[in-house]
Structures are given as structure tokens and as C-alpha cells.
Design an enzyme around this catalytic site. Structure first.
Site, PDB file in Angstrom:
ATOM      1  N   PRO A   1      -4.830 -15.605  -2.057  1.00 27.96           N
ATOM      2  CA  PRO A   1      -4.715 -14.226  -1.554  1.00 27.96           C
ATOM      3  C   PRO A   1      -6.005 -13.403  -1.528  1.00 27.96           C
ATOM      4  CG  PRO A   1      -3.904 -14.333  -3.788  1.00 27.96           C
ATOM      5  CD  PRO A   1      -4.248 -15.741  -3.398  1.00 27.96           C
ATOM      6  N   CYS A   2      -6.899 -13.775  -0.638  1.00 26.83           N
ATOM      7  CA  CYS A   2      -8.149 -13.028  -0.488  1.00 26.83           C
ATOM      8  C   CYS A   2      -7.913 -11.612   0.023  1.00 26.83           C
ATOM      9  CB  CYS A   2      -9.119 -13.786   0.412  1.00 26.83           C
ATOM     10  SG  CYS A   2      -8.432 -14.287   1.990  1.00 26.83           S
TER      11      CYS A   2
END
Length: 166
Positions: free
Chosen positions: A133-134
Site C-alpha cells: 500500500p504505497c
């Protein structure tokens, strides 16, 4: 280069390209995103809608987009990155759904507090967006910053996860 299967599917935020190797899911990109795979690289992949891991990834992403899934459970192959990039990507996996961090916080987590810019570069080159989850990383002041898939998608993903500050 590892043999790689691929599958494309439509999401509410555009076409998503998935890839998998024998080690795990190796890619989740929005079509045309920055730092995505080159056309030459994509030509070496084998389209395979029957790949069980690609099907599971597409199913989990659909459930995520519908709001019924908050945690992915898929084997990952993050071996395309450098050891530093891999350390950043593994740290991203520890950020729970609905929470955010700054690039500086992430740099501290990997014991590289002065490597904020390098951490930002690794975040931007994450090959498994959404699942790694950047999009949960914001600027130091909490502002939306770059996202390889487009800032509008980052904002949509954070809203989907219930984050109200964006």
C-alpha cells in the site's frame, strides 16, 4: 528473467495489469502508470486467465474496491527490487488499511532516517500497488504527494479505506 503470467481486469479506477511468477504476485499496475512495465517487458509475459494466483488477486482486488476486503492474503514476489527497495516495500505492508504515514516515518521504520528521498523513490517504484500500500504514504505535512498511478487514484484509494483527511 522469470517466466511471468499476466491478466488484465477492469477496476473502478481503470484497467489493472496483474503479473505472477512461480514465487508469487509480482505486479499490480494501472494501465499507463508512471514507473510501470515497459512494452517490451510486457511482450515477454504470457496471458493466462487460468492462473489461480492471478484469479485470486483479481477477486481480492474486486472485493477491496467493493469495500468488503481490508487485508490482502496473497503470496508476493518482490524480488525485482534492490535490497533497499524490498525493505521499503516490506515496511509498507505493515501499514494497516485506513492508516497513513509520512515518507519520514517510513524511513525511520527501516532505520534509515536520513534516506527520506530514497524511500520516496522506492515507494514510487513499488511494483505491487494497492496490495503493497504505497498509497498510504503522504508528505510530511499530511499532503497528498505523487502516486505512480495518479494522485486522483491515491485520493480515491484513501477515501475507499475511510481516510477522511484527503
Amino acid at each position: 528473467m522469470k517466466p511471468t503470467d499476466t491478466l488484465h481486469f477492469d477496476s473502478p479506477l481503470g484497467t489493472v495489469i496483474l503479473t505472477a511468477t512461480g514465487q508469487g504476485l509480482s505486479g499490480v499496475w494501472f494501465e499507463g502508470q508512471r514507473h510501470g512495465p515497459s512494452a517490451e517487458r510486457m511482450q515477454s509475459w504470457t496471458p493466462n486467465a487460468a492462473n489461480a494466483l492471478l484469479q485470486a488477486a483479481a477477486d481480492q482486488l474486486r472485493a477491496y474496491f467493493s469495500g468488503s476486503l481490508r487485508h490482502f492474503d496473497l503470496p508476493l514476489d518482490l524480488s525485482t527490487g534492490t535490497p533497499f527497495q524490498q525493505s521499503v516495500w516490506h515496511a509498507l505492508l505493515r501499514i494497516p488499511c485506513g492508516q497513513i504515514q509520512s515518507y519520514g516515518d517510513l524511513a525511520k521504520q527501516i532505520d534509515k532516517p536520513h534516506a527520506v528521498r530514497a524511500v520516496g523513490g522506492a515507494v514510487g517504484r513499488n511494483p505491487v500497488s494497492i496490495i503493497v500500500p504505497c498509497h498510504r504514504i503522504l508528505g510530511a505535512g499530511g499532503q497528498l504527494t505523487g502516486y505512480a498511478g495518479g494522485v486522483w487514484r491515491k485520493q480515491a484509494l484513501l477515501k475507499l479505506e475511510g481516510h477522511t483527511a484527503v
